[in-house]
Every structure is written in C-alpha cells, then in structure tokens.
Design a protein around this motif. Structure first.
Motif, PDB file in Angstrom:
ATOM      1  N   UNK A 111      12.346 -12.156   1.288  1.00  0.00           N
ATOM      2  CA  UNK A 111      11.631 -12.986   2.265  1.00  0.00           C
ATOM      3  C   UNK A 111      11.053 -14.230   1.619  1.00  0.00           C
ATOM      4  N   UNK A 112      11.357 -15.373   2.233  1.00  0.00           N
ATOM      5  CA  UNK A 112      11.061 -16.669   1.619  1.00  0.00           C
ATOM      6  C   UNK A 112       9.566 -16.928   1.482  1.00  0.00           C
ATOM      7  N   UNK A 113       8.748 -16.401   2.387  1.00  0.00           N
ATOM      8  CA  UNK A 113       7.328 -16.765   2.382  1.00  0.00           C
ATOM      9  C   UNK A 113       6.408 -15.626   1.947  1.00  0.00           C
ATOM     10  N   UNK A 114       6.992 -14.657   1.283  1.00  0.00           N
ATOM     11  CA  UNK A 114       6.187 -13.558   0.738  1.00  0.00           C
ATOM     12  C   UNK A 114       6.388 -13.491  -0.767  1.00  0.00           C
ATOM     13  N   UNK A 115       5.303 -13.153  -1.470  1.00  0.00           N
ATOM     14  CA  UNK A 115       5.371 -13.012  -2.926  1.00  0.00           C
ATOM     15  C   UNK A 115       4.770 -11.642  -3.272  1.00  0.00           C
ATOM     16  N   UNK A 116       5.541 -10.822  -3.961  1.00  0.00           N
ATOM     17  CA  UNK A 116       5.017  -9.499  -4.336  1.00  0.00           C
ATOM     18  C   UNK A 116       4.026  -9.654  -5.488  1.00  0.00           C
ATOM     19  N   UNK A 117       2.764  -9.234  -5.265  1.00  0.00           N
ATOM     20  CA  UNK A 117       1.792  -9.362  -6.365  1.00  0.00           C
ATOM     21  C   UNK A 117       1.342  -8.016  -6.908  1.00  0.00           C
ATOM     22  N   UNK A 118       1.522  -6.948  -6.147  1.00  0.00           N
ATOM     23  CA  UNK A 118       1.031  -5.693  -6.708  1.00  0.00           C
ATOM     24  C   UNK A 118       1.211  -4.473  -5.830  1.00  0.00           C
ATOM     25  N   UNK A 119       0.561  -3.410  -6.275  1.00  0.00           N
ATOM     26  CA  UNK A 119       0.562  -2.144  -5.546  1.00  0.00           C
ATOM     27  C   UNK A 119      -0.869  -1.795  -5.173  1.00  0.00           C
ATOM     28  N   UNK A 120      -1.002  -1.169  -4.021  1.00  0.00           N
ATOM     29  CA  UNK A 120      -2.327  -0.803  -3.511  1.00  0.00           C
ATOM     30  C   UNK A 120      -2.335   0.670  -3.113  1.00  0.00           C
ATOM     31  N   UNK A 121      -3.477   1.312  -3.358  1.00  0.00           N
ATOM     32  CA  UNK A 121      -3.661   2.729  -3.032  1.00  0.00           C
ATOM     33  C   UNK A 121      -5.071   2.903  -2.481  1.00  0.00           C
ATOM     34  N   UNK A 143       0.852  -1.193   0.000  1.00  0.00           N
ATOM     35  CA  UNK A 143       0.000   0.000   0.000  1.00  0.00           C
ATOM     36  C   UNK A 143       0.881   1.233   0.000  1.00  0.00           C
ATOM     37  N   UNK A 144       0.801   1.959  -1.098  1.00  0.00           N
ATOM     38  CA  UNK A 144       1.634   3.142  -1.286  1.00  0.00           C
ATOM     39  C   UNK A 144       0.828   4.377  -0.922  1.00  0.00           C
ATOM     40  N   UNK A 145       1.450   5.257  -0.185  1.00  0.00           N
ATOM     41  CA  UNK A 145       0.830   6.555   0.080  1.00  0.00           C
ATOM     42  C   UNK A 145       1.254   7.502  -1.028  1.00  0.00           C
ATOM     43  N   UNK A 146       0.340   7.808  -1.963  1.00  0.00           N
ATOM     44  CA  UNK A 146       0.741   8.554  -3.163  1.00  0.00           C
ATOM     45  C   UNK A 146       0.830  10.060  -2.961  1.00  0.00           C
ATOM     46  N   UNK A 147       0.511  10.533  -1.755  1.00  0.00           N
ATOM     47  CA  UNK A 147       0.515  11.964  -1.460  1.00  0.00           C
ATOM     48  C   UNK A 147      -0.377  12.743  -2.428  1.00  0.00           C
ATOM     49  N   UNK A 179       0.803  13.134   5.560  1.00  0.00           N
ATOM     50  CA  UNK A 179       0.545  13.295   6.992  1.00  0.00           C
ATOM     51  C   UNK A 179      -0.358  12.192   7.542  1.00  0.00           C
ATOM     52  N   UNK A 180      -0.995  11.397   6.663  1.00  0.00           N
ATOM     53  CA  UNK A 180      -1.870  10.329   7.137  1.00  0.00           C
ATOM     54  C   UNK A 180      -1.040   9.120   7.554  1.00  0.00           C
ATOM     55  N   UNK A 181      -1.647   8.296   8.405  1.00  0.00           N
ATOM     56  CA  UNK A 181      -0.912   7.131   8.931  1.00  0.00           C
ATOM     57  C   UNK A 181      -0.851   5.972   7.945  1.00  0.00           C
ATOM     58  N   UNK A 182      -1.604   6.078   6.836  1.00  0.00           N
ATOM     59  CA  UNK A 182      -1.775   4.923   5.965  1.00  0.00           C
ATOM     60  C   UNK A 182      -0.653   4.765   4.948  1.00  0.00           C
ATOM     61  N   UNK A 183      -0.342   3.517   4.630  1.00  0.00           N
ATOM     62  CA  UNK A 183       0.517   3.221   3.486  1.00  0.00           C
ATOM     63  C   UNK A 183       1.993   3.489   3.688  1.00  0.00           C
ATOM     64  N   UNK A 184       2.752   3.122   2.649  1.00  0.00           N
ATOM     65  CA  UNK A 184       4.204   3.260   2.659  1.00  0.00           C
ATOM     66  C   UNK A 184       4.571   4.492   1.850  1.00  0.00           C
ATOM     67  N   UNK A 185       5.383   5.359   2.432  1.00  0.00           N
ATOM     68  CA  UNK A 185       5.817   6.572   1.745  1.00  0.00           C
ATOM     69  C   UNK A 185       6.573   6.182   0.465  1.00  0.00           C
ATOM     70  N   UNK A 186       6.334   6.958  -0.600  1.00  0.00           N
ATOM     71  CA  UNK A 186       6.967   6.654  -1.890  1.00  0.00           C
ATOM     72  C   UNK A 186       8.482   6.500  -1.770  1.00  0.00           C
ATOM     73  N   UNK A 231      -6.628   0.222  -6.766  1.00  0.00           N
ATOM     74  CA  UNK A 231      -6.766   1.670  -6.567  1.00  0.00           C
ATOM     75  C   UNK A 231      -7.631   2.024  -5.349  1.00  0.00           C
ATOM     76  N   UNK A 232      -8.049   1.006  -4.594  1.00  0.00           N
ATOM     77  CA  UNK A 232      -8.842   1.289  -3.395  1.00  0.00           C
ATOM     78  C   UNK A 232     -10.259   1.690  -3.729  1.00  0.00           C
TER      79      UNK A 232
END
Ligand SMILES: *Cc1c(COP(=O)(O)O)cnc(C)c1O
Length: 383
Positions: A174-184, A135-139, A154-161, A222-223
C-alpha cells in the motif's frame, strides 16, 4: 492519598478528588525507571480524561494512547505532542481515522487487514503517509477478569498470529502506509509479571522470524495492563514500575533502533483518585443494614460492570473515633440491583451525612461515569 476531612467536608458530593502530589510522584517514578533507556510511555487516555489530569501527564513529557477520535482531540488539546500519540481500536470510523491523520499522530495500531484498506484510502485522499503498527493477538492469558482480558484468540482485538504474514504483505503493497512496528495489549489489572514475560518471549520470536525476511520493527508496543493494589492503597500507592520495566527490558531482545512503547493507564492514575460520597440513609432491613450513598453506579461503574471492589472508608467516623464496628451492605441510589459498592462491609457505626471515600477510583471511574437515571455527572477536584 491522605484524605484530610477538614478540606473535604465542604465539597458537594459525589465528587472525585485527585491527589496531585501522588500523581506527580507516580509520574516521577516512571520517569526515573525509564531514564536513558529506549522506552516511551504513552498514557492510556481512556483511564481518566479529566483535562487537568491529562495536562499534568502531558506536561511531564509522556505520550498518549487513544482509542477514539474524541480522545485524539482531547489529547491534543491537553498538550500531548501529536507525534507522541498512538491510536488503537477495532472499529475506527472513517471520520476518526481522518481526525488522526489531520492531527498528525505518531502511529495507528491497526487491528485488522480490513482496516488497512480504509487507512490507505484516507491517507491517499489527504496526501499523507500513515505509520502503522500491527496489533497482534498473541493468545496469552493475562489471568485477569474475563471482561478485561484482551489477548486471547476468542477476544475481538488484534490480528491473529496466523494472519500476520498477510497483514505485513498488505501494508507493504500500500502506497500510503508505512509499517513501523508491532503492537500488543493482553489485558488490564495484571498484578504478576509472568504474563509480561510470556509476551516478551512471543515478541522475541516474531522479531527474529521477520528479521530473517528483512522486515524490521522500530516500534515494539507492549500495551498497558499493569495493575494496582486495590486492597492496600495506602501501603502501595505507587505500582511496581521498576519490576515492570525491568521485566520487559530484561526479557525483550531489542535491537538497534528499536524502541519499547508502553501504554499505561490504570497504573498511572488509579491510586491518585477517590470518589467521595455522603451517606443519604442508613436503612435497617431484616437482619441486614444498608448504607445508602449519594454516589451510584453511574458515578463509579466498575463494581457493577466487573464485580470490582474499591476500599470503602468512613472518613467522618474515623474522625469521631471509637465507634463500634458494624456490618453493612454499601449501595447506591440507582434503580438497578447491581448498584452495590460492597457487601458485608465492616465499617464503624455509620450515620446519615457521614463522608465516605471509595478509594483507588482514579482509573476507569470518572471516565466511565454516565447520567443514567438523569443524574448529573460527578464533579471533580484536584487537591
Ligand atoms: C485500555 C488500554 C490500555 C490501558 O490499559 P491499562 O490496564 O489501564 O494500563 C492500553 N492499551 C490499549 C490498546 C487499551 O485498550
């Protein structure tokens, strides 16, 4: 929603009444907009977790978007396919993560690098691999109420770009995680398309940037956030889904194997519900009249929480016809000054016992109800 007084008069109030036909028409409209397109809609369960409503939405083939372990369990119980469930939240507990892993949900929307470590540990313990959308915080400013904007730094949500590179590398390590996408998810009650266009442009930049590094995203989520017309529920019972999906699909540069995911809550259930209440007293103050309802902020919290306004209709007076218009503050019985549904409302002369409808209350109404003041939770019925 047509509120037929003869069908409603016998109901014990306060009660949420839902218009099954309108919900069905809304679901049908969404389906017709996305038919044959690489789009998957997840219903944001927190908007309304009434089991019958959830069953209808699951039955129409939608996925679910959950924000707690409890919602994952409720979604599975309502018949949502586990692989169609995604799960977001800044503070997922270990127990909640385990609930999602055991249910076999489709993907986790991860909100921090710290969370990745725990996800990987839980997955390892269970011998599972977790699909992760970051989950990306798109500002982006969604130009909505400050309590319901979520996509600003300023919001608590998501990962800063600026931390996204690091998060992507962490997933890869990480062995047990698979990157599947981006979330907003940039906010709620968004009534113009501009913020969604801005979001698409940001996303295109990210897709291109990471493609050059050999990173592909299958899921572009896109949420939610599409708004409803609280002022004119009868003129606009179904939100502008065509404009919404056209905007997203025309601005996003989706590639082979990429699917657009949307997490719609309010726009699916908002207009199909009304909170019905009876007038307990019409109180004459000095230079002011109050209509005091048997529904309060514990039944419908949005006005007290966000200063939101729901159209107020006196169904009994409408049936009597010809009553003069008067001006009232419409309030609940709760011991809080914010327990107000409308100030200086123009209503036909209102009497004790009149049936009042608070319109457009299908989203964030029943699901936010509480027992504050030791009141029972409001009842609900589908008509
Ligand atoms: C609340 C929420 C939604 C739904 O928002 P609506 O405005 O009701 O469409 C979607 N995604 C996430 C992550 C949410 O928190």
């Amino acid at each position: 929603m047509t509120l037929d007084l003869s069908k409603l008069q016998g109901l014990k109030t306060p009660v949420y009444v839902y218009d099954r036909a309108l919900l069905e028409a809304t679901l049908q409209e969404i389906k017709s907009c996305i038919e044959g397109k690489p789009v998957m809609v997840h219903y944001a369960v927190k908007a309304n977790c009434n089991p019958e409503i959830m069953k209808m939405i699951a039955g129409a083939g939608f996925g679910a978007d959950c924000v707690s372990g409890g919602e994952i369990k409720a979604a599975v119980a309502a018949g949502f396919a586990p692989e169609s469930i995604c799960y977001a939240g800044v503070g997922k507990t270990d127990d909640e993560i385990l609930t999602g892993v055991k249910a076999g949900i489709g993907f986790f929307n991860v909100e921090s690098i710290e969370e990745l470590e725990i996800l990987n540990a839980v997955a390892k313990e269970e011998g599972a691999v977790i699909n992760v959308a970051l989950r990306v915080n798109p500002n982006i400013d969604a130009h909505t109420h400050h309590y319901i904007t979520t996509g600003l730094e300023e919001n608590k949500f998501g990962i800063d770009l600026r931390l996204l590179d690091k998060a992507i590398k962490t997933v890869a390590s990480m062995s047990n995680l698979e990157l599947c996408g981006l979330h907003f998810h940039i906010g709620s009650q968004i009534t113009v398309m501009d913020p969604f266009v801005l979001l698409c442009e940001k996303i295109n930049g990210l897709i291109e940037h990471y493609r050059k590094q050999g990173v592909e995203f299958k899921v572009i989520d896109v949420g939610g956030g599409l708004g409803i017309d609280y002022d004119n529920p009868d003129a606009n019972p179904i939100p502008p889904f065509k404009a919404y999906f056209d905007t997203l699909l025309s601005h996003l540069h989706l590639g082979e194997g990429q699917t657009l995911h949307c997490e719609l809550g309010r726009s699916i259930v908002g207009q199909c519900g009304s909170l019905l209440s009876k007038v307990t007293f019409v109180k004459e103050g000095i230079g002011k009249k109050f209509v005091i309802l048997d529904a309060g902020m514990n039944d419908l919290m949005r006005p007290a929480l966000y200063g939101a306004h729901h159209n107020i209709e006196n169904l009994s007076a409408a049936a009597r016809q010809g009553d003069e218009v008067e001006v009232y503050d419409v309030v609940g019985p709760i011991c809080e000054s914010s327990d107000i549904f409308g100030k200086e409302e123009r209503l036909p002369a209102t009497r004790r016992g009149d049936l009042i409808a608070l319109r457009s209350a299908g989203a964030y109404g029943e699901s936010m109800a509480s027992t504050y003041n030791m009141r029972p939770l409001p009842a609900s019925i589908l008509l």
